[in-house]
Scaffold this active site. Structure first.
Site, PDB file in Angstrom:
ATOM      1  N   ASN A   8      25.872 -81.848 -82.022  1.00  0.00           N
ATOM      2  CA  ASN A   8      26.725 -80.783 -81.498  1.00  0.00           C
ATOM      3  C   ASN A   8      26.443 -80.720 -80.006  1.00  0.00           C
ATOM      4  O   ASN A   8      25.314 -80.456 -79.601  1.00  0.00           O
ATOM      5  CB  ASN A   8      26.346 -79.436 -82.129  1.00  0.00           C
ATOM      6  CG  ASN A   8      26.603 -79.424 -83.629  1.00  0.00           C
ATOM      7  OD1 ASN A   8      27.238 -80.325 -84.179  1.00  0.00           O
ATOM      8  ND2 ASN A   8      26.112 -78.394 -84.298  1.00  0.00           N
TER       9      ASN A   8
ATOM     10  N   ARG B 172      35.352 -80.524 -90.808  1.00  0.00           N
ATOM     11  CA  ARG B 172      33.943 -80.197 -91.053  1.00  0.00           C
ATOM     12  C   ARG B 172      33.845 -78.755 -91.541  1.00  0.00           C
ATOM     13  O   ARG B 172      34.227 -77.834 -90.825  1.00  0.00           O
ATOM     14  CB  ARG B 172      33.125 -80.393 -89.784  1.00  0.00           C
ATOM     15  CG  ARG B 172      31.652 -80.065 -89.962  1.00  0.00           C
ATOM     16  CD  ARG B 172      30.861 -80.483 -88.731  1.00  0.00           C
ATOM     17  NE  ARG B 172      29.458 -80.137 -88.860  1.00  0.00           N
ATOM     18  CZ  ARG B 172      28.866 -79.153 -88.189  1.00  0.00           C
ATOM     19  NH1 ARG B 172      29.546 -78.410 -87.332  1.00  0.00           N
ATOM     20  NH2 ARG B 172      27.590 -78.904 -88.363  1.00  0.00           N
TER      21      ARG B 172
ATOM     22  N   GLU C 226      30.215 -81.269 -83.329  1.00  0.00           N
ATOM     23  CA  GLU C 226      30.780 -80.092 -82.637  1.00  0.00           C
ATOM     24  C   GLU C 226      30.884 -80.383 -81.158  1.00  0.00           C
ATOM     25  O   GLU C 226      29.966 -80.952 -80.568  1.00  0.00           O
ATOM     26  CB  GLU C 226      29.865 -78.861 -82.791  1.00  0.00           C
ATOM     27  CG  GLU C 226      29.936 -78.165 -84.113  1.00  0.00           C
ATOM     28  CD  GLU C 226      29.016 -76.945 -84.182  1.00  0.00           C
ATOM     29  OE1 GLU C 226      28.755 -76.299 -83.153  1.00  0.00           O
ATOM     30  OE2 GLU C 226      28.550 -76.656 -85.302  1.00  0.00           O
TER      31      GLU C 226
ATOM     32  N   TYR D 258      27.444 -79.210 -76.200  1.00  0.00           N
ATOM     33  CA  TYR D 258      28.198 -78.237 -75.402  1.00  0.00           C
ATOM     34  C   TYR D 258      27.945 -78.387 -73.906  1.00  0.00           C
ATOM     35  O   TYR D 258      28.869 -78.413 -73.110  1.00  0.00           O
ATOM     36  CB  TYR D 258      27.871 -76.806 -75.859  1.00  0.00           C
ATOM     37  CG  TYR D 258      28.459 -76.539 -77.225  1.00  0.00           C
ATOM     38  CD1 TYR D 258      29.783 -76.148 -77.369  1.00  0.00           C
ATOM     39  CD2 TYR D 258      27.711 -76.746 -78.386  1.00  0.00           C
ATOM     40  CE1 TYR D 258      30.349 -75.950 -78.617  1.00  0.00           C
ATOM     41  CE2 TYR D 258      28.266 -76.550 -79.647  1.00  0.00           C
ATOM     42  CZ  TYR D 258      29.585 -76.156 -79.749  1.00  0.00           C
ATOM     43  OH  TYR D 258      30.149 -75.973 -80.986  1.00  0.00           O
TER      44      TYR D 258
ATOM     45  N   ASN E   9      22.556 -77.769 -90.488  1.00  0.00           N
ATOM     46  CA  ASN E   9      23.127 -77.704 -89.146  1.00  0.00           C
ATOM     47  C   ASN E   9      22.093 -77.217 -88.138  1.00  0.00           C
ATOM     48  O   ASN E   9      21.442 -76.198 -88.355  1.00  0.00           O
ATOM     49  CB  ASN E   9      24.311 -76.728 -89.134  1.00  0.00           C
ATOM     50  CG  ASN E   9      24.938 -76.599 -87.751  1.00  0.00           C
ATOM     51  OD1 ASN E   9      25.449 -77.577 -87.198  1.00  0.00           O
ATOM     52  ND2 ASN E   9      24.877 -75.411 -87.178  1.00  0.00           N
ATOM     53  N   GLU E  10      21.970 -77.923 -87.035  1.00  0.00           N
ATOM     54  CA  GLU E  10      21.158 -77.485 -85.891  1.00  0.00           C
ATOM     55  C   GLU E  10      19.800 -76.932 -86.303  1.00  0.00           C
ATOM     56  O   GLU E  10      19.471 -75.775 -86.023  1.00  0.00           O
ATOM     57  CB  GLU E  10      21.928 -76.445 -85.068  1.00  0.00           C
ATOM     58  CG  GLU E  10      23.190 -77.005 -84.449  1.00  0.00           C
ATOM     59  CD  GLU E  10      23.817 -76.093 -83.403  1.00  0.00           C
ATOM     60  OE1 GLU E  10      23.440 -74.919 -83.334  1.00  0.00           O
ATOM     61  OE2 GLU E  10      24.679 -76.576 -82.650  1.00  0.00           O
TER      62      GLU E  10
ATOM     63  N   HIS F  74      24.643 -74.218 -93.198  1.00  0.00           N
ATOM     64  CA  HIS F  74      24.988 -73.899 -91.808  1.00  0.00           C
ATOM     65  C   HIS F  74      24.496 -72.471 -91.536  1.00  0.00           C
ATOM     66  O   HIS F  74      25.203 -71.498 -91.804  1.00  0.00           O
ATOM     67  CB  HIS F  74      26.500 -74.023 -91.604  1.00  0.00           C
ATOM     68  CG  HIS F  74      26.928 -74.060 -90.157  1.00  0.00           C
ATOM     69  ND1 HIS F  74      27.632 -75.117 -89.605  1.00  0.00           N
ATOM     70  CD2 HIS F  74      26.761 -73.182 -89.152  1.00  0.00           C
ATOM     71  CE1 HIS F  74      27.874 -74.868 -88.322  1.00  0.00           C
ATOM     72  NE2 HIS F  74      27.354 -73.687 -88.024  1.00  0.00           N
TER      73      HIS F  74
ATOM     74  N   GLN G 198      30.998 -68.242 -90.688  1.00  0.00           N
ATOM     75  CA  GLN G 198      31.771 -67.751 -89.554  1.00  0.00           C
ATOM     76  C   GLN G 198      33.247 -67.488 -89.834  1.00  0.00           C
ATOM     77  O   GLN G 198      33.912 -66.849 -89.031  1.00  0.00           O
ATOM     78  CB  GLN G 198      31.604 -68.717 -88.376  1.00  0.00           C
ATOM     79  CG  GLN G 198      30.167 -68.715 -87.845  1.00  0.00           C
ATOM     80  CD  GLN G 198      29.887 -69.821 -86.851  1.00  0.00           C
ATOM     81  OE1 GLN G 198      29.727 -70.970 -87.228  1.00  0.00           O
ATOM     82  NE2 GLN G 198      29.863 -69.482 -85.567  1.00  0.00           N
TER      83      GLN G 198
HETATM   84  C1  GAL Z   1      26.778 -74.069 -82.572  1.00  0.00           C
HETATM   85  C2  GAL Z   1      26.916 -73.648 -84.017  1.00  0.00           C
HETATM   86  C3  GAL Z   1      28.302 -73.202 -84.385  1.00  0.00           C
HETATM   87  C4  GAL Z   1      28.968 -72.403 -83.297  1.00  0.00           C
HETATM   88  C5  GAL Z   1      28.842 -73.107 -81.965  1.00  0.00           C
HETATM   89  C6  GAL Z   1      29.531 -72.413 -80.802  1.00  0.00           C
HETATM   90  O1  GAL Z   1      25.459 -73.905 -82.163  1.00  0.00           O
HETATM   91  O2  GAL Z   1      26.557 -74.693 -84.885  1.00  0.00           O
HETATM   92  O3  GAL Z   1      28.235 -72.545 -85.605  1.00  0.00           O
HETATM   93  O4  GAL Z   1      28.531 -71.118 -83.315  1.00  0.00           O
HETATM   94  O5  GAL Z   1      27.486 -73.304 -81.667  1.00  0.00           O
HETATM   95  O6  GAL Z   1      28.714 -71.597 -80.096  1.00  0.00           O
END
Ligand code: GAL
Length: 543
Positions: free
Chosen positions: A378, A150, A451, A380, A241-242, A196, A92
């Site tokens: 991670n 990270r 994250e 959100y 990752n994820e 990732h 990214q």
């Molecule tokens: C996560 C991902 C990141 C970034 C983030 C924000 O799923 O690991 O690379 O894109 O979402 O949307």
């Protein structure tokens, strides 16, 4: 007498009914198997987000007020070795996709083939030129006051075609040597993701990439190269990752051009994500075993894997929705956590997915069990879960889980508040609950929040991101609340350090603590959230 007879036959009838419903209840998949999940409020002064608050221009005002009160947990209230950082990924931010001997990655191909789907495609090759400007970027990280960063390594940069036989790219190796040294010299601990999202296209072209078990060997070779080369300095590794996002999105986003319209049972779509994740888990476990047997004692680091988390909250109080909630927890987090802690997929998954779920051999189960020193999560947002027995198509909310996620509950209320510049609802209680769920269900493993952050899409001025201050602060508070309640959390990384290429959204999300100005030579400028984070971490009140 007649009355007596009627009463006793009524009683018998009732008993049969009860027995029948119990039998039914224990056999239908709506059953709440071993229901562990209970939503708990944060036991702190701050109800960091209120369910059902109407969206206002500043729905987070109460967080900002709390933030300036003495009840907000200070940096000093966390252990001194707690990692406070920020993060990014090679894919990214690096750019220089065709420079320095790097081979093509699967994402070069995906973006190239679906130019209409991804944003800012013209900026994709250069990104924010971190590859060239890493020294400047490390200084910016230092200025933030973080003690850890990270980052991820691009497999295609160090092994251009993915295999040892295909050769190692010295320039790529040197780049990460320099970056790691630069971080350490500036007092920043590298926290390194081995994979990732992106990996060498050659491996996908040759045998289907992670759809094929052969990749496990190559992934292990690649990881071994990293342990040998950087392991004297890198003390935190994460394998992948994820894993679940990569597996599900690959097919949700139709990356492999598999029709999304057909019914699940008749297409490869609802089989392939399970195959992908299976190979990811085996790659994780064999690499972790390699690290732990050959490198850990000498190098003294630790190795974990990262999942994307989010809590599920029942859509209504109906048993079927409560059970659906647990099933979604099992289908997303249990899908990964059960194998790495217990050696196999959750029972409910094995039952509902049947033959489409690959099986682990005895040897693999043994290798998987306990294959992680920590879990990276991670976080959100969170969702409601509703019972959905007649799902036939999309795999997103798992067709097999007989459940679907929802933004609003039965009463039409969301979880938390809607951030005006992001797609998601802000619900720090979800993080708190997720942390306590992991603590209770998996014997309190070490956890890093790898994250957590929010986009600033369509914000009038990307530098004025007060909403992000509220978001980060509320989640730091939720983290502290979970630690106070016994969760073994060791670090928090705000996503992201710099504006990142965010797939379909391109750069429109302005995710960075440092905003990158594409009209001014990719100049990095600290946002208000960056300034706040620095003050929080360092007590440095200068702007
Ligand atoms: C996560 C991902 C990141 C970034 C983030 C924000 O799923 O690991 O690379 O894109 O979402 O949307």
């Amino acid at each position: 007498m007649q009355k007596m007879e009627t009463l006793s036959s009524l009683r018998i009838f009732k008993t049969i009914l009860i027995i029948l419903s119990l039998v039914l209840l224990f056999n239908i998949p709506t059953q709440a198997q071993g229901l562990l999940y209970k939503l708990r409020p944060i036991q702190h002064d701050l109800a960091a987000s209120k369910i059902g608050e109407p969206a206002t221009t500043k729905p987070y005002d109460y967080i900002l007020k709390f933030l300036s009160s003495s009840s907000f947990p200070s940096r000093a209230s966390f252990p001194s070795d707690f990692l406070f950082g920020t993060g990014s990924s090679a894919l990214q931010i690096e750019g220089a996709g065709h420079e320095g001997g790097r081979g093509l990655g699967i994402w070069d191909d995906i973006v190239n083939q679906h130019k209409d789907v991804y944003g800012d495609v013209d900026k994709f090759p250069k990104k924010i030129e971190h590859y060239k400007r890493y020294k400047e970027d490390v200084q910016l990280l230092k200025r933030l006051g973080v003690n850890s960063y990270r980052m991820s390594i691009s497999w295609s940069r160090v092994m251009p075609n993915g295999t040892l036989e295909g050769g190692i790219n010295k320039e790529g190796i040197n780049f990460y040597n320099n970056l790691i040294n630069e971080l350490l010299e500036n007092g920043i601990e590298p926290f390194v993701t081995i994979l990732h999202f992106d990996y060498p296209l050659a491996l996908k072209q040759k045998f289907g990439g992670f759809l094929n078990h052969s990749i496990v060997k190559h992934y292990k070779d690649y990881s071994e190269l990293l342990f040998k080369t950087y392991g004297d300095r890198v003390k935190y590794w994460t394998t992948i990752n994820e894993v679940e996002v990569t597996s599900i999105f690959q097919y949700m986003l139709n990356i492999d051009n598999i029709s999304t319209d057909e019914e699940c049972k008749t297409t490869r779509k609802c089989t392939l994500s399970y195959t992908l994740l299976h190979n990811f888990l085996l790659a994780h476990a064999s690499t972790s075993k390699l690290y732990r047997t050959k490198f850990q004692a000498i190098q003294g680091g630790e190795i974990g894997l990262v999942l994307s988390s989010g809590c599920y909250v029942p859509y209504s109080s109906k048993l079927e929705d409560v059970a659906a909630t647990q099933r979604l927890m099992d289908f997303y987090w249990g899908w990964i956590l059960d194998p790495v802690f217990h050696g196999n997929y959750p029972k409910i998954m094995r039952k509902l997915v049947g033959n489409r779920l690959p099986k682990f051999t005895k040897k693999e189960k043994k290798m998987l069990k306990g294959s992680t020193n920590f879990i990276g999560i991670n976080y959100y947002t969170s969702h409601f879960a509703i019972y959905e027995p007649n799902r036939t198509k999309s795999i997103g909310d798992s067709y097999d889980a007989l459940a679907r996620s929802e933004v609003f509950n039965e009463e039409g209320k969301p979880l938390g508040y809607k951030d005006q510049y992001a797609w998601n609802y802000v619900y720090p209680e979800g993080l708190y609950n997720m942390l306590l769920y992991i603590k209770d269900k998996y014997k309190n493993p070490k956890v890093y929040i790898t994250e957590n952050g929010v986009a600033s899409t369509k914000i009038p001025n990307p530098l004025k991101d007060e909403h992000r201050i509220a978001y980060i602060a509320a989640h730091i508070n939720a983290t502290k609340a979970a630690i106070d309640d016994g969760a073994n959390v060791r670090g928090y990384f705000a996503w992201a350090a710099f504006d990142t290429f965010e797939f379909q959204a391109g750069y429109s999300g302005n995710w960075g603590l440092y905003h990158v100005d594409f009209n001014d030579n990719l100049k990095r400028i600290p946002t208000d959230a960056a300034k706040w984070y620095r003050k929080y971490l360092t007590h440095d009140l200068r702007d």
